[in-house]
Design a protein around this motif. Structure first.
Motif, PDB file in Angstrom:
ATOM      1  N   ASN A 113       0.831  -1.211   0.000  1.00 42.42           N
ATOM      2  CA  ASN A 113       0.000   0.000   0.000  1.00 42.42           C
ATOM      3  C   ASN A 113       0.862   1.256   0.000  1.00 42.42           C
ATOM      4  N   VAL A 114       1.937   1.253   0.799  1.00 47.89           N
ATOM      5  CA  VAL A 114       2.824   2.417   0.846  1.00 47.89           C
ATOM      6  C   VAL A 114       3.489   2.632  -0.508  1.00 47.89           C
ATOM      7  N   ARG A 115       3.973   1.562  -1.123  1.00 49.76           N
ATOM      8  CA  ARG A 115       4.678   1.700  -2.402  1.00 49.76           C
ATOM      9  C   ARG A 115       3.738   2.106  -3.537  1.00 49.76           C
ATOM     10  N   ASN A 116       2.497   1.685  -3.450  1.00 49.69           N
ATOM     11  CA  ASN A 116       1.534   2.075  -4.479  1.00 49.69           C
ATOM     12  C   ASN A 116       1.125   3.532  -4.352  1.00 49.69           C
ATOM     13  N   ALA A 117       1.269   4.101  -3.146  1.00 48.53           N
ATOM     14  CA  ALA A 117       0.791   5.458  -2.885  1.00 48.53           C
ATOM     15  C   ALA A 117       1.878   6.512  -3.024  1.00 48.53           C
ATOM     16  N   MET A 118       3.146   6.100  -3.128  1.00 45.45           N
ATOM     17  CA  MET A 118       4.240   7.071  -3.098  1.00 45.45           C
ATOM     18  C   MET A 118       5.257   6.796  -4.200  1.00 45.45           C
ATOM     19  N   PRO A 119       6.047   7.825  -4.561  1.00 47.02           N
ATOM     20  CA  PRO A 119       7.188   7.580  -5.443  1.00 47.02           C
ATOM     21  C   PRO A 119       8.142   6.580  -4.795  1.00 47.02           C
ATOM     22  N   SER A 120       8.872   5.828  -5.601  1.00 46.96           N
ATOM     23  CA  SER A 120       9.690   4.734  -5.071  1.00 46.96           C
ATOM     24  C   SER A 120      10.717   5.219  -4.055  1.00 46.96           C
ATOM     25  N   TRP A 121      11.368   6.378  -4.318  1.00 47.64           N
ATOM     26  CA  TRP A 121      12.407   6.858  -3.394  1.00 47.64           C
ATOM     27  C   TRP A 121      11.815   7.225  -2.043  1.00 47.64           C
ATOM     28  N   LEU A 122      10.608   7.826  -2.065  1.00 42.93           N
ATOM     29  CA  LEU A 122       9.965   8.208  -0.809  1.00 42.93           C
ATOM     30  C   LEU A 122       9.411   6.986  -0.085  1.00 42.93           C
ATOM     31  N   ALA A 123       8.891   6.033  -0.858  1.00 43.04           N
ATOM     32  CA  ALA A 123       8.340   4.822  -0.259  1.00 43.04           C
ATOM     33  C   ALA A 123       9.416   4.036   0.473  1.00 43.04           C
ATOM     34  N   GLU A 124      10.641   3.990  -0.082  1.00 44.25           N
ATOM     35  CA  GLU A 124      11.731   3.281   0.580  1.00 44.25           C
ATOM     36  C   GLU A 124      12.044   3.906   1.935  1.00 44.25           C
ATOM     37  N   PHE A 125      12.081   5.234   1.967  1.00 45.52           N
ATOM     38  CA  PHE A 125      12.377   5.925   3.230  1.00 45.52           C
ATOM     39  C   PHE A 125      11.255   5.712   4.234  1.00 45.52           C
ATOM     40  N   VAL A 126      10.016   5.860   3.798  1.00 50.02           N
ATOM     41  CA  VAL A 126       8.878   5.689   4.707  1.00 50.02           C
ATOM     42  C   VAL A 126       8.839   4.262   5.251  1.00 50.02           C
ATOM     43  N   MET A 127       9.103   3.279   4.383  1.00 46.83           N
ATOM     44  CA  MET A 127       9.094   1.895   4.835  1.00 46.83           C
ATOM     45  C   MET A 127      10.217   1.629   5.820  1.00 46.83           C
ATOM     46  N   PHE A 128      11.371   2.261   5.618  1.00 47.81           N
ATOM     47  CA  PHE A 128      12.475   2.108   6.564  1.00 47.81           C
ATOM     48  C   PHE A 128      12.062   2.628   7.940  1.00 47.81           C
ATOM     49  N   VAL A 129      11.435   3.816   7.977  1.00 46.84           N
ATOM     50  CA  VAL A 129      11.009   4.402   9.245  1.00 46.84           C
ATOM     51  C   VAL A 129       9.933   3.539   9.900  1.00 46.84           C
ATOM     52  N   LEU A 130       8.960   3.083   9.103  1.00 41.17           N
ATOM     53  CA  LEU A 130       7.883   2.259   9.648  1.00 41.17           C
ATOM     54  C   LEU A 130       8.415   0.942  10.203  1.00 41.17           C
ATOM     55  N   LYS A 131       9.352   0.333   9.489  1.00 40.29           N
ATOM     56  CA  LYS A 131       9.923  -0.933   9.965  1.00 40.29           C
ATOM     57  C   LYS A 131      10.724  -0.726  11.245  1.00 40.29           C
ATOM     58  N   GLN A 132      11.459   0.378  11.316  1.00 41.62           N
ATOM     59  CA  GLN A 132      12.201   0.668  12.542  1.00 41.62           C
ATOM     60  C   GLN A 132      11.242   0.855  13.716  1.00 41.62           C
ATOM     61  N   GLY A 133      10.159   1.594  13.474  1.00 39.00           N
ATOM     62  CA  GLY A 133       9.174   1.782  14.521  1.00 39.00           C
ATOM     63  C   GLY A 133       8.516   0.477  14.945  1.00 39.00           C
ATOM     64  N   TRP A 134       8.256  -0.391  13.978  1.00 43.44           N
ATOM     65  CA  TRP A 134       7.658  -1.698  14.270  1.00 43.44           C
ATOM     66  C   TRP A 134       8.627  -2.565  15.061  1.00 43.44           C
ATOM     67  N   ALA A 135       9.910  -2.457  14.734  1.00 42.76           N
ATOM     68  CA  ALA A 135      10.924  -3.253  15.440  1.00 42.76           C
ATOM     69  C   ALA A 135      11.051  -2.833  16.897  1.00 42.76           C
ATOM     70  N   CYS A 136      10.922  -1.538  17.182  1.00 41.35           N
ATOM     71  CA  CYS A 136      11.081  -1.066  18.563  1.00 41.35           C
ATOM     72  C   CYS A 136       9.730  -0.895  19.247  1.00 41.35           C
ATOM     73  N   LEU A 137       8.748  -1.714  18.851  1.00 38.06           N
ATOM     74  CA  LEU A 137       7.398  -1.608  19.384  1.00 38.06           C
ATOM     75  C   LEU A 137       7.380  -1.668  20.902  1.00 38.06           C
ATOM     76  N   PHE A 138       8.060  -2.644  21.492  1.00 38.74           N
ATOM     77  CA  PHE A 138       8.021  -2.806  22.941  1.00 38.74           C
ATOM     78  C   PHE A 138       8.648  -1.598  23.634  1.00 38.74           C
ATOM     79  N   GLY A 139       9.828  -1.200  23.191  1.00 34.76           N
ATOM     80  CA  GLY A 139      10.490  -0.049  23.789  1.00 34.76           C
ATOM     81  C   GLY A 139       9.679   1.226  23.602  1.00 34.76           C
ATOM     82  N   GLY A 140       9.073   1.394  22.430  1.00 35.26           N
ATOM     83  CA  GLY A 140       8.258   2.571  22.179  1.00 35.26           C
ATOM     84  C   GLY A 140       7.051   2.647  23.099  1.00 35.26           C
ATOM     85  N   LEU A 141       6.403   1.500  23.314  1.00 37.15           N
ATOM     86  CA  LEU A 141       5.257   1.466  24.220  1.00 37.15           C
ATOM     87  C   LEU A 141       5.684   1.781  25.658  1.00 37.15           C
ATOM     88  N   MET A 142       6.853   1.284  26.052  1.00 33.18           N
ATOM     89  CA  MET A 142       7.340   1.582  27.401  1.00 33.18           C
ATOM     90  C   MET A 142       7.619   3.072  27.573  1.00 33.18           C
TER      91      MET A 142
END
Length: 287
Positions: free
Chosen positions: A14-43
């Motif tokens: 959905n992200v890649r379909n909605a954005m230019p490829s260069w922007l989608a890569e950056f947004v996906m990187f940020v989203l994945k990082q946020g998803w990875a630190c889910l526990f720490g972020g919630l704390m």
């Protein structure tokens, strides 16, 4: 776990379909990082939220509420398969090593927790161990989410020796010479050639010491959330003071302890090929 992966891949499409490829890569990187630190972020959100609303007159102590929140969050992450049981083993191991260091540092007067709690032993509120566990959770999850590979990887026994020396120095520098400068150099000597390859649609790479440095900066920011909310207080400081920039160096070293702890359980991403032929994983389904 497969349902979670399907959800991740769907979000990626959905992200890649909605954005230019260069922007989608950056947004996906940020989203994945946020998803990875889910526990720490919630704390961290729980620390900020409870600091904003808690009253001394309430029957439940703030630290106890944070402890119960951490336990429930950890249980939910396993129940809903946001973490694997293999990752849970890593988190439990780092929880124990982190809590042991808390007991020592509190007794040594390095920092203190100014509030009362029922779930507290020798001045250490039990939620604090989950803050260390959140680092282990992040490392284990980010390896899986980004399909990371580490190559060329140094001899495993050397990494264990380095991590052990770092951990011991956190205790021993109170009594003998502090060797952290030598340990900083050792991380570069041992891991300087190690590349982390990771996938965000395309495959990228980064030197491992650089990744550790960047991660330590964000951990220092998280550390300051704790100090600025008065959740813990460092020796020589008052409540709501900024943590010293030197704490970023401590987090940098502690990240190597965390990483090696993860590799004690999760060995698959470690690749010992020669530098001339670094490991490049086969393309995976985009997420």
């Amino acid at each position: 776990m497969e349902n979670i992966r399907t959800l991740e891949r769907g979000l990626g499409r959905n992200v890649r379909n909605a954005m230019p490829s260069w922007l989608a890569e950056f947004v996906m990187f940020v989203l994945k990082q946020g998803w990875a630190c889910l526990f720490g972020g919630l704390m961290l959100l729980a620390i900020i939220f409870t600091n904003a609303i808690w009253a001394d007159s309430w029957s439940v102590n703030r630290y106890d509420a944070l402890f119960l929140f951490a336990v429930i969050t950890q249980a939910c992450m396993l129940l809903f398969r946001l973490e694997t049981w293999q990752e849970a083993k890593v988190i439990a191991l780092f929880h124990l090593t982190g809590t042991a260091m808390e007991f020592f540092k509190i007794a040594a007067g390095s920092w203190a927790y100014p509030e009362d709690a029922i779930f507290m032993i020798a001045g250490v509120p039990l939620f604090s161990g989950f803050m260390y566990a959140s680092v282990g959770s992040y490392i284990a999850r980010v390896i899986r989410i980004f399909d990371m590979r580490f190559s060329p990887y140094p001899p495993f026994w050397m990494t264990v020796v380095l991590a052990t020396a770092i951990y011991v120095n956190f205790f021993s520098h109170h009594y003998v010479i502090d060797i952290r400068l030598g340990l900083f150099a050792a991380t570069v000597v041992l891991f300087g050639r190690t590349r982390i390859t990771f996938t965000v649609g395309k495959t990228y790479w980064m030197p491992l010491p650089l990744a550790a440095f960047l991660a330590s900066f964000f951990l220092w920011i998280a550390e300051n959330i704790g100090t600025l909310t008065g959740t813990w207080v460092y020796a020589g400081s008052t409540e709501f003071d900024w943590a010293s920039i030197s704490k970023m160096g401590s987090w940098y070293l502690l990240l190597y302890v965390s990483f090696v702890t993860v590799t004690l359980v999760i060995r698959a991403p470690l690749v010992t090929r020669s530098p001339a032929t670094p490991d490049m994983p086969e393309p995976r389904p985009q997420s």
